[in-house]
Design an enzyme around this catalytic site. Structure first.
Site, PDB file in Angstrom:
ATOM      1  N   GLU A  59      50.087  68.525  28.610  1.00 35.30           N
ATOM      2  CA  GLU A  59      50.660  67.477  27.765  1.00 35.30           C
ATOM      3  C   GLU A  59      49.562  66.792  26.945  1.00 35.30           C
ATOM      4  O   GLU A  59      48.413  67.209  26.938  1.00 35.30           O
ATOM      5  CB  GLU A  59      51.413  66.452  28.636  1.00 35.30           C
ATOM      6  N   HIS A  90      61.886  62.482  29.272  1.00 35.80           N
ATOM      7  CA  HIS A  90      62.886  62.617  28.218  1.00 35.80           C
ATOM      8  C   HIS A  90      64.089  63.332  28.823  1.00 35.80           C
ATOM      9  O   HIS A  90      63.937  64.367  29.469  1.00 35.80           O
ATOM     10  CB  HIS A  90      62.338  63.433  27.041  1.00 35.80           C
ATOM     11  N   GLU A 104      56.918  64.448  33.058  1.00 30.28           N
ATOM     12  CA  GLU A 104      55.469  64.578  32.863  1.00 30.28           C
ATOM     13  C   GLU A 104      54.746  63.956  34.052  1.00 30.28           C
ATOM     14  O   GLU A 104      55.276  63.072  34.716  1.00 30.28           O
ATOM     15  CB  GLU A 104      55.056  63.860  31.574  1.00 30.28           C
ATOM     16  N   GLU A 154      69.014  63.313  23.325  1.00 29.89           N
ATOM     17  CA  GLU A 154      67.815  63.184  24.158  1.00 29.89           C
ATOM     18  C   GLU A 154      67.449  61.710  24.228  1.00 29.89           C
ATOM     19  O   GLU A 154      67.170  61.085  23.212  1.00 29.89           O
ATOM     20  CB  GLU A 154      66.663  63.975  23.525  1.00 29.89           C
ATOM     21  N   ARG A 205      64.801  59.014  25.269  1.00 32.08           N
ATOM     22  CA  ARG A 205      63.351  59.159  25.404  1.00 32.08           C
ATOM     23  C   ARG A 205      62.681  58.043  26.223  1.00 32.08           C
ATOM     24  O   ARG A 205      61.466  58.041  26.371  1.00 32.08           O
ATOM     25  CB  ARG A 205      62.717  59.232  24.011  1.00 32.08           C
ATOM     26  N   GLU A 229      53.383  69.021  32.019  1.00 33.21           N
ATOM     27  CA  GLU A 229      54.843  68.931  31.987  1.00 33.21           C
ATOM     28  C   GLU A 229      55.414  70.289  32.358  1.00 33.21           C
ATOM     29  O   GLU A 229      54.931  71.317  31.895  1.00 33.21           O
ATOM     30  CB  GLU A 229      55.311  68.547  30.581  1.00 33.21           C
ATOM     31  N   ASP A 238      68.793  56.175  62.190  1.00 31.31           N
ATOM     32  CA  ASP A 238      68.746  54.716  62.044  1.00 31.31           C
ATOM     33  C   ASP A 238      68.327  54.383  60.617  1.00 31.31           C
ATOM     34  O   ASP A 238      67.220  54.689  60.203  1.00 31.31           O
ATOM     35  CB  ASP A 238      67.727  54.160  63.057  1.00 31.31           C
ATOM     36  N   ARG A 243      60.676  60.409  16.462  1.00 36.56           N
ATOM     37  CA  ARG A 243      60.431  60.233  17.887  1.00 36.56           C
ATOM     38  C   ARG A 243      60.149  58.783  18.277  1.00 36.56           C
ATOM     39  O   ARG A 243      59.882  58.481  19.423  1.00 36.56           O
ATOM     40  CB  ARG A 243      59.297  61.172  18.335  1.00 36.56           C
TER      41      ARG A 243
END
Length: 446
Positions: free
Chosen positions: A188, A244, A137, A335, A337, A195, A55, A315
């Site tokens: 981290e 990331h 993370e 990548e 971020r 991480e 259901d 970054r």
């Protein structure tokens, strides 16, 4: 694990070999919360033949009562024994399931189906596979009642300060047993923050792996009496937890993003794909950062990016293209971020893929990379350079998504409408709260 089971027969052999009594069928609601029900080993034949009915009316984002009959169709390739369950002759395994309607059609409210559709578009455009490598993370706290940390360790610290190293090792071993390749695991930047990076895989397997990873991390934290959370920003003044997301497309077994003759070593395909994600970043933001709390992480000054630009070293940019190393053509990738680990990975990977494919199909131009720290530019300079900013709140993000033709196409009407409705409600619930900060700030002076 190349020897993943492929058929119902493979699964039944493994069930017998491992003395499995119960098999859990896993699927997710539209917010990416894991749902599960259990069948006995004897019911496997029925499950593979016609699926198992359940259901769906109380599953977030699924159909209401009057059309709530759903079928869970197990995916044999996702069979694994759960390593945290007892092994004394009553083993428990799991398979992910595709949700279908009683007529046997894919259910439009199933996030796995949304990702399968996106992958199909990539195949129709000639690509073999969309590879994704997310880095999730998380924080470990003493319990789920508060945010008392276990250590004061920092990035890559290995000292007695890293109270989580044993539980992290157990978690990595469990992930390996669940068929997930782990590349790195480390402490981290934040206190008690960790991480574990999974080796990249095709998007659908990786979305399944993200769901598995989150519950495995939580189960092993619990074994130690602790609480693991993927909440994007649990601690004020500390880094939030990101996801990331490394991405690449492959064609005929080769990386379609790589071009030896380009100064950035990026092919036209790679550039257009990145341009697609940059152009649609604001529209898809409420999918990869889907909670009120997500926007406490997406603020200038921490590691999370807020400005829509790309770079190779920087970054503070939304997209980073890691520098090319000779002989590593297949590692050419982008990548992103901004996503956080509390997103729905199926919907997130689907919108990322669709935004990138849109860039390729329409030939979007990639702007020049931004190698300077974007946090140091004044708002006027950013405007002059045409650098957009991600939405600052869930409320703003949802309204941008609500106007997005791309997200509507990606999610389909059913999930799109439900998602917007649920997220508007969440923002509304938050907006009317009176917080301790306000009382502290205003009560005595106003």
């Amino acid at each position: 694990m190349s020897d993943r089971p492929q058929t119902a027969e493979d699964v039944k052999a493994l069930v017998a070999e491992n003395n499995i009594r119960f098999v859990r069928l896993w699927f997710t609601d539209i917010l990416g919360q894991l749902k599960s029900f259990s069948i006995s080993a004897e019911q496997l034949d029925d499950a593979f033949e016609g699926g198992m009915g359940f259901d769906g009316s109380s599953i977030t984002g699924f159909n209401a009562i009057e059309e709530s009959d759903m079928i869970a169709m197990p995916d044999a390739s996702t069979f694994n024994v759960l390593p945290w369950r007892p092994e004394d002759g009553a083993g428990v395994a799991r398979m992910f399931a595709d949700v279908q309607t009683p007529e046997g059609r894919p259910y439009e409210g199933d996030p796995r189906h949304v990702l399968r559709r996106a992958e199909q578009r990539a195949k129709d455009m000639g690509f073999d596979v969309f590879n994704v490598g997310p880095e999730l993370e998380y924080y470990l706290f003493k319990d789920n009642k508060g945010t008392e940390v276990l250590d004061e360790g920092g990035y890559f610290d290995l000292t007695t300060l890293d109270a989580g190293s044993d539980v992290r090792r157990d978690t990595v071993l469990a992930l390996n047993r669940l068929g997930i390749d782990v590349e790195y695991s480390h402490h981290e930047v934040g206190p008690s923050q960790h991480e574990i990076d999974m080796r990249y895989a095709g998007a659908l397997k990786m979305a399944d792996d993200c769901m598995t990873y989150r519950i495995t991390v939580k189960e092993y934290a619990l074994k130690y009496g602790w609480h693991a959370t993927f909440m994007p920003k649990p601690l004020f003044g500390q880094n939030g937890s990101g996801m990331h997301t490394h991405q690449s497309l492959f064609k005929d077994g080769r990386n379609a993003f790589y071009d030896a003759d380009d100064k950035y070593f990026l092919s036209d395909t790679g550039k257009a794909f990145i341009a697609g994600q940059l152009r649609h970043a604001r529209e898809i933001c409420s999918i990869f950062a889907q909670w009120v709390n997500s926007y406490k992480r997406l603020v200038p000054g921490y590691e999370a990016p807020v400005y829509v630009a790309w770079s190779r070293r920087n970054r503070s940019a939304l997209v980073r293209v890691p520098l090319y190393h000779p002989g590593k053509e297949n590692a050419t990738r982008m990548e992103l971020r901004a996503p956080d680990p509390a997103c729905n990975p199926y919907l997130t990977f689907a919108v990322l893929l669709q935004a990138g494919l849109e860039g390729i199909e329409r030939g979007y131009e990639l702007p020049e990379p931004m190698e300077k720290n974007l946090y140091h530019l004044s708002p006027d300079e950013r405007r002059r350079l045409g650098i957009e900013q991600l939405p600052e709140t869930l409320g703003e993000a949802v309204e941008v998504t609500a106007e997005s033709e791309l997200v509507l196409r990606t999610l389909g009407e059913h999930i799109f409408n439900r998602y917007i409705e649920i997220k508007r409600q969440e923002w509304e619930d938050y907006r009317v709260q009176v917080t301790p900060w306000e009382l502290e700030r205003y009560l005595s002076i106003l």
